[in-house]
Design a protein around this motif. Structure first.
Motif, PDB file in Angstrom:
ATOM      1  N   PRO A 186     -22.910  64.138  25.593  1.00  0.00           N
ATOM      2  CA  PRO A 186     -24.246  64.716  25.384  1.00  0.00           C
ATOM      3  C   PRO A 186     -25.309  63.657  25.172  1.00  0.00           C
ATOM      4  CG  PRO A 186     -22.986  64.817  23.355  1.00  0.00           C
ATOM      5  CD  PRO A 186     -22.059  64.250  24.396  1.00  0.00           C
ATOM      6  N   ALA A 187     -26.556  64.016  25.418  1.00  0.00           N
ATOM      7  CA  ALA A 187     -27.663  63.076  25.213  1.00  0.00           C
ATOM      8  C   ALA A 187     -27.758  62.629  23.762  1.00  0.00           C
ATOM      9  CB  ALA A 187     -28.977  63.727  25.649  1.00  0.00           C
ATOM     10  N   SER A 188     -27.344  63.478  22.845  1.00  0.00           N
ATOM     11  CA  SER A 188     -27.484  63.170  21.421  1.00  0.00           C
ATOM     12  C   SER A 188     -26.599  62.017  20.951  1.00  0.00           C
ATOM     13  CB  SER A 188     -27.157  64.411  20.588  1.00  0.00           C
ATOM     14  OG  SER A 188     -25.823  64.843  20.837  1.00  0.00           O
ATOM     15  N   ILE A 189     -25.595  61.648  21.741  1.00  0.00           N
ATOM     16  CA  ILE A 189     -24.673  60.591  21.318  1.00  0.00           C
ATOM     17  C   ILE A 189     -24.996  59.248  21.973  1.00  0.00           C
ATOM     18  CG2 ILE A 189     -22.857  60.736  23.108  1.00  0.00           C
ATOM     19  CD1 ILE A 189     -20.816  60.785  20.803  1.00  0.00           C
ATOM     20  N   ILE A 190     -25.951  59.247  22.886  1.00  0.00           N
ATOM     21  CA  ILE A 190     -26.242  58.041  23.663  1.00  0.00           C
ATOM     22  C   ILE A 190     -26.858  56.963  22.775  1.00  0.00           C
ATOM     23  CG2 ILE A 190     -27.543  57.081  25.595  1.00  0.00           C
ATOM     24  CD1 ILE A 190     -25.205  58.905  26.383  1.00  0.00           C
ATOM     25  N   LEU A 191     -26.353  55.746  22.929  1.00  0.00           N
ATOM     26  CA  LEU A 191     -26.812  54.588  22.166  1.00  0.00           C
ATOM     27  C   LEU A 191     -27.106  53.443  23.125  1.00  0.00           C
ATOM     28  CD1 LEU A 191     -27.238  53.543  19.262  1.00  0.00           C
ATOM     29  CD2 LEU A 191     -24.845  52.841  19.255  1.00  0.00           C
ATOM     30  N   GLY A 192     -28.200  52.764  22.914  1.00  0.00           N
ATOM     31  CA  GLY A 192     -28.617  51.690  23.814  1.00  0.00           C
ATOM     32  C   GLY A 192     -27.897  50.384  23.548  1.00  0.00           C
ATOM     33  N   GLY A 193     -28.496  49.305  24.046  1.00  0.00           N
ATOM     34  CA  GLY A 193     -27.866  48.003  23.920  1.00  0.00           C
ATOM     35  C   GLY A 193     -26.887  47.773  25.053  1.00  0.00           C
ATOM     36  N   SER A 194     -25.697  47.277  24.723  1.00  0.00           N
ATOM     37  CA  SER A 194     -24.691  46.992  25.744  1.00  0.00           C
ATOM     38  C   SER A 194     -24.162  48.271  26.364  1.00  0.00           C
ATOM     39  CB  SER A 194     -23.519  46.221  25.123  1.00  0.00           C
ATOM     40  OG  SER A 194     -23.949  45.011  24.553  1.00  0.00           O
ATOM     41  N   GLY A 195     -23.845  48.192  27.647  1.00  0.00           N
ATOM     42  CA  GLY A 195     -23.160  49.309  28.273  1.00  0.00           C
ATOM     43  C   GLY A 195     -23.855  49.898  29.469  1.00  0.00           C
ATOM     44  N   ILE A 196     -23.359  51.056  29.887  1.00  0.00           N
ATOM     45  CA  ILE A 196     -23.852  51.717  31.099  1.00  0.00           C
ATOM     46  C   ILE A 196     -24.309  53.144  30.865  1.00  0.00           C
ATOM     47  CG2 ILE A 196     -22.528  50.321  32.736  1.00  0.00           C
ATOM     48  CD1 ILE A 196     -20.403  52.558  32.764  1.00  0.00           C
ATOM     49  N   TYR A 197     -23.750  53.824  29.859  1.00  0.00           N
ATOM     50  CA  TYR A 197     -24.052  55.247  29.711  1.00  0.00           C
ATOM     51  C   TYR A 197     -25.523  55.493  29.417  1.00  0.00           C
ATOM     52  CZ  TYR A 197     -18.965  55.924  29.504  1.00  0.00           C
ATOM     53  OH  TYR A 197     -17.626  55.935  29.777  1.00  0.00           O
ATOM     54  N   HIS A 198     -26.174  54.592  28.667  1.00  0.00           N
ATOM     55  CA  HIS A 198     -27.580  54.810  28.341  1.00  0.00           C
ATOM     56  C   HIS A 198     -28.482  54.636  29.561  1.00  0.00           C
ATOM     57  CE1 HIS A 198     -27.346  50.400  28.098  1.00  0.00           C
ATOM     58  NE2 HIS A 198     -28.657  50.371  28.219  1.00  0.00           N
ATOM     59  N   LEU A 199     -27.953  54.080  30.646  1.00  0.00           N
ATOM     60  CA  LEU A 199     -28.741  53.885  31.867  1.00  0.00           C
ATOM     61  C   LEU A 199     -28.762  55.113  32.768  1.00  0.00           C
ATOM     62  CD1 LEU A 199     -27.401  50.304  32.761  1.00  0.00           C
ATOM     63  CD2 LEU A 199     -29.552  50.866  31.598  1.00  0.00           C
ATOM     64  N   HIS A 200     -27.948  56.105  32.464  1.00  0.00           N
ATOM     65  CA  HIS A 200     -27.796  57.254  33.366  1.00  0.00           C
ATOM     66  C   HIS A 200     -29.073  58.074  33.505  1.00  0.00           C
ATOM     67  CE1 HIS A 200     -23.100  57.522  33.084  1.00  0.00           C
ATOM     68  NE2 HIS A 200     -23.532  56.339  33.467  1.00  0.00           N
ATOM     69  N   SER A 201     -29.856  58.164  32.467  1.00  0.00           N
ATOM     70  CA  SER A 201     -31.113  58.937  32.371  1.00  0.00           C
ATOM     71  C   SER A 201     -30.887  60.444  32.284  1.00  0.00           C
ATOM     72  CB  SER A 201     -32.089  58.608  33.521  1.00  0.00           C
ATOM     73  OG  SER A 201     -31.717  59.219  34.730  1.00  0.00           O
ATOM     74  N   VAL A 202     -29.777  60.937  32.747  1.00  0.00           N
ATOM     75  CA  VAL A 202     -29.377  62.330  32.524  1.00  0.00           C
ATOM     76  C   VAL A 202     -27.927  62.322  32.037  1.00  0.00           C
ATOM     77  CG1 VAL A 202     -30.955  63.361  34.212  1.00  0.00           C
ATOM     78  CG2 VAL A 202     -28.697  62.602  34.955  1.00  0.00           C
ATOM     79  N   TRP A 203     -27.608  63.255  31.147  1.00  0.00           N
ATOM     80  CA  TRP A 203     -26.276  63.261  30.562  1.00  0.00           C
ATOM     81  C   TRP A 203     -25.720  64.669  30.555  1.00  0.00           C
ATOM     82  CZ3 TRP A 203     -30.516  60.701  28.454  1.00  0.00           C
ATOM     83  CH2 TRP A 203     -30.482  59.311  28.598  1.00  0.00           C
ATOM     84  N   GLY A 204     -24.483  64.794  30.152  1.00  0.00           N
ATOM     85  CA  GLY A 204     -23.821  66.095  30.131  1.00  0.00           C
ATOM     86  C   GLY A 204     -22.495  66.089  30.863  1.00  0.00           C
ATOM     87  N   ASP A 205     -22.105  64.923  31.404  1.00  0.00           N
ATOM     88  CA  ASP A 205     -20.820  64.818  32.088  1.00  0.00           C
ATOM     89  C   ASP A 205     -19.661  65.054  31.124  1.00  0.00           C
ATOM     90  OD1 ASP A 205     -22.233  64.057  34.304  1.00  0.00           O
ATOM     91  OD2 ASP A 205     -21.761  61.929  34.148  1.00  0.00           O
ATOM     92  N   ASP A 206     -18.551  65.482  31.674  1.00  0.00           N
ATOM     93  CA  ASP A 206     -17.277  65.435  30.954  1.00  0.00           C
ATOM     94  C   ASP A 206     -16.561  64.175  31.423  1.00  0.00           C
ATOM     95  OD1 ASP A 206     -17.732  67.790  29.646  1.00  0.00           O
ATOM     96  OD2 ASP A 206     -16.554  69.019  31.011  1.00  0.00           O
ATOM     97  N   ILE A 207     -16.181  63.319  30.469  1.00  0.00           N
ATOM     98  CA  ILE A 207     -15.511  62.078  30.843  1.00  0.00           C
ATOM     99  C   ILE A 207     -14.189  61.958  30.092  1.00  0.00           C
ATOM    100  CG2 ILE A 207     -17.664  60.895  31.405  1.00  0.00           C
ATOM    101  CD1 ILE A 207     -17.473  59.436  28.745  1.00  0.00           C
ATOM    102  N   THR A 208     -13.260  61.224  30.676  1.00  0.00           N
ATOM    103  CA  THR A 208     -11.944  61.076  30.071  1.00  0.00           C
ATOM    104  C   THR A 208     -11.962  59.981  29.003  1.00  0.00           C
ATOM    105  OG1 THR A 208     -11.234  59.432  31.700  1.00  0.00           O
ATOM    106  CG2 THR A 208     -10.791  61.768  32.212  1.00  0.00           C
ATOM    107  N   ILE A 209     -10.962  60.018  28.146  1.00  0.00           N
ATOM    108  CA  ILE A 209     -10.788  58.946  27.173  1.00  0.00           C
ATOM    109  C   ILE A 209     -10.598  57.612  27.895  1.00  0.00           C
ATOM    110  CG2 ILE A 209      -9.192  58.018  25.437  1.00  0.00           C
ATOM    111  CD1 ILE A 209      -8.872  60.872  24.382  1.00  0.00           C
ATOM    112  N   ALA A 210      -9.869  57.627  29.001  1.00  0.00           N
ATOM    113  CA  ALA A 210      -9.695  56.399  29.782  1.00  0.00           C
ATOM    114  C   ALA A 210     -11.035  55.862  30.257  1.00  0.00           C
ATOM    115  CB  ALA A 210      -8.781  56.660  30.976  1.00  0.00           C
ATOM    116  N   ASN A 211     -11.936  56.765  30.616  1.00  0.00           N
ATOM    117  CA  ASN A 211     -13.263  56.367  31.095  1.00  0.00           C
ATOM    118  C   ASN A 211     -14.026  55.618  30.012  1.00  0.00           C
ATOM    119  OD1 ASN A 211     -16.180  56.614  31.546  1.00  0.00           O
ATOM    120  ND2 ASN A 211     -15.689  57.971  33.241  1.00  0.00           N
ATOM    121  N   PHE A 212     -14.134  56.199  28.813  1.00  0.00           N
ATOM    122  CA  PHE A 212     -14.968  55.513  27.821  1.00  0.00           C
ATOM    123  C   PHE A 212     -14.282  54.313  27.187  1.00  0.00           C
ATOM    124  CE2 PHE A 212     -13.733  59.402  25.243  1.00  0.00           C
ATOM    125  CZ  PHE A 212     -13.025  58.801  24.211  1.00  0.00           C
TER     126      PHE A 212
END
Length: 333
Positions: free
Chosen positions: A113-139
């Motif tokens: 969810p958008a509410s969990i997104i945190l900036g700094g290092s990484g890729i998820y905060h770059l998506h600009s839209v959120w709501g995907d279901d992702i696997t534990i392996a993914n994160f």
């Protein structure tokens, strides 16, 4: 605001004996010789540490001529220090421990969810839209390969802070802990020591930290060539980089900047032969998170020295192996 705050709120080494490097004012290093790889590593470490400045806490160990693991550098290695993103190795260990016990699976999906997104290092905060279901392996992959900060929060959803610490304690770690906050599923990344990080890495490489399959999963991610290579892996070929599993951490506090890196080097046939756990605090250049930071430049020089030193390491036939496929470019299709 530091990243720590944001996360919480939301080598055939011959018979040379290991030498402890204590204090900040060392005698002249002298000129290391190619015939003594351990001396070469120690000399390079001292030179680079003194050039970069700051306060270093480090442990380097390597397989000696007898096949036993021996300390090469032991510089304030029991100092408890903030590990910053190097701690993500410990967080991943806790998640995989629950996978090994059947309480989680790598294929298990969670919403992002958008509410969990945190900036700094990484890729998820770059998506600009959120709501995907992702696997534990993914994160887990995102957390270890590109040090994604949102992935830390995702880990906290499946292994709360107190449980992470319980798992680490059960594995014998005394000082490697995350720091809980009011929200039980969030935490500061916490503390470790160079010696405990060495122990975690060596057990991971020898597949005793977790099940063999879980160790292989974490090692494959941290050895992959798309990961971090401003530091230890900077002046290496792609094949050489794939022989080094590494995790970098950087932040700052009231003492100055911190630039850390910890990892494992492997022989050509996949046997672990060297570990390094380098923690440097009290540095300048707070806002430089790139390859030109003096401590990161020091890591790069030391990385090349360590890698060259292990090129002649004799590995016992019974040593545990881990291999990754060679990198091959793909042009779509």
């Amino acid at each position: 605001m530091s990243r720590r705050t944001a996360l919480g709120l939301g080598v055939g080494l011959g018979a040379t004996a290991a030498v402890a490097i204590a204090g900040r004012a060392d005698a002249a290093v002298g000129v290391p010789t190619a015939k003594d790889p351990a001396c070469q590593i120690r000399g390079t470490y001292l030179q680079q540490r003194n050039t970069a400045g700051g306060v270093w806490h480090s442990h380097i160990a390597a397989v000696d001529a007898s096949g036993a693991l021996a300390a090469v550098v032991d510089d304030d290695a029991d100092c408890v220090t903030h590990g910053y993103s190097v701690q993500k190795l410990a967080v991943a260990t806790a998640v995989m421990d629950k996978v090994d016990r059947g309480e989680l699976s790598l294929g298990q999906r969670l919403d992002l969810p958008a509410s969990i997104i945190l900036g700094g290092s990484g890729i998820y905060h770059l998506h600009s839209v959120w709501g995907d279901d992702i696997t534990i392996a993914n994160f887990l992959t995102a957390m270890l390969l590109v040090s994604d900060n949102t992935a830390v929060r995702m880990c906290g959803r499946v292994v709360p802070a107190l449980e992470i610490n319980e798992i680490l304690a059960a594995k014998g770690f005394v000082n490697t802990r995350v720091e809980p906050v009011a929200n039980p599923n969030r935490f500061y990344l916490g503390t470790t020591t160079p010696r405990e990080m060495h122990d975690l890495l060596w057990r991971l490489a020898n597949k005793t930290l977790l099940s063999a399959s879980s160790c292989d999963f974490l090692l494959t991610i941290t050895r992959w060539v798309n990961g971090y290579h401003d530091g230890i892996r900077r002046t290496m070929s792609s094949d050489e980089r794939s022989r080094v599993a590494t995790k970098y951490g950087a932040d700052y506090n009231t003492q100055g900047a911190s630039r850390h890196e910890a990892g494992i080097m492997f022989s050509t046939d996949g046997a672990p032969v060297l570990t390094y756990a380098l923690f440097a605090d009290g540095l300048g250049d707070l806002d430089n998170y790139g390859a030109t930071h003096p401590a990161v430049e020091a890591h790069a020089v030391l990385g090349r020295t360590m890698f060259d030193a292990i090129s002649t390491t004799a590995v016992p036939p019974a040593a545990t192996r881990h291999r990754v496929p060679g990198f091959r470019a793909v042009d779509g299709g």
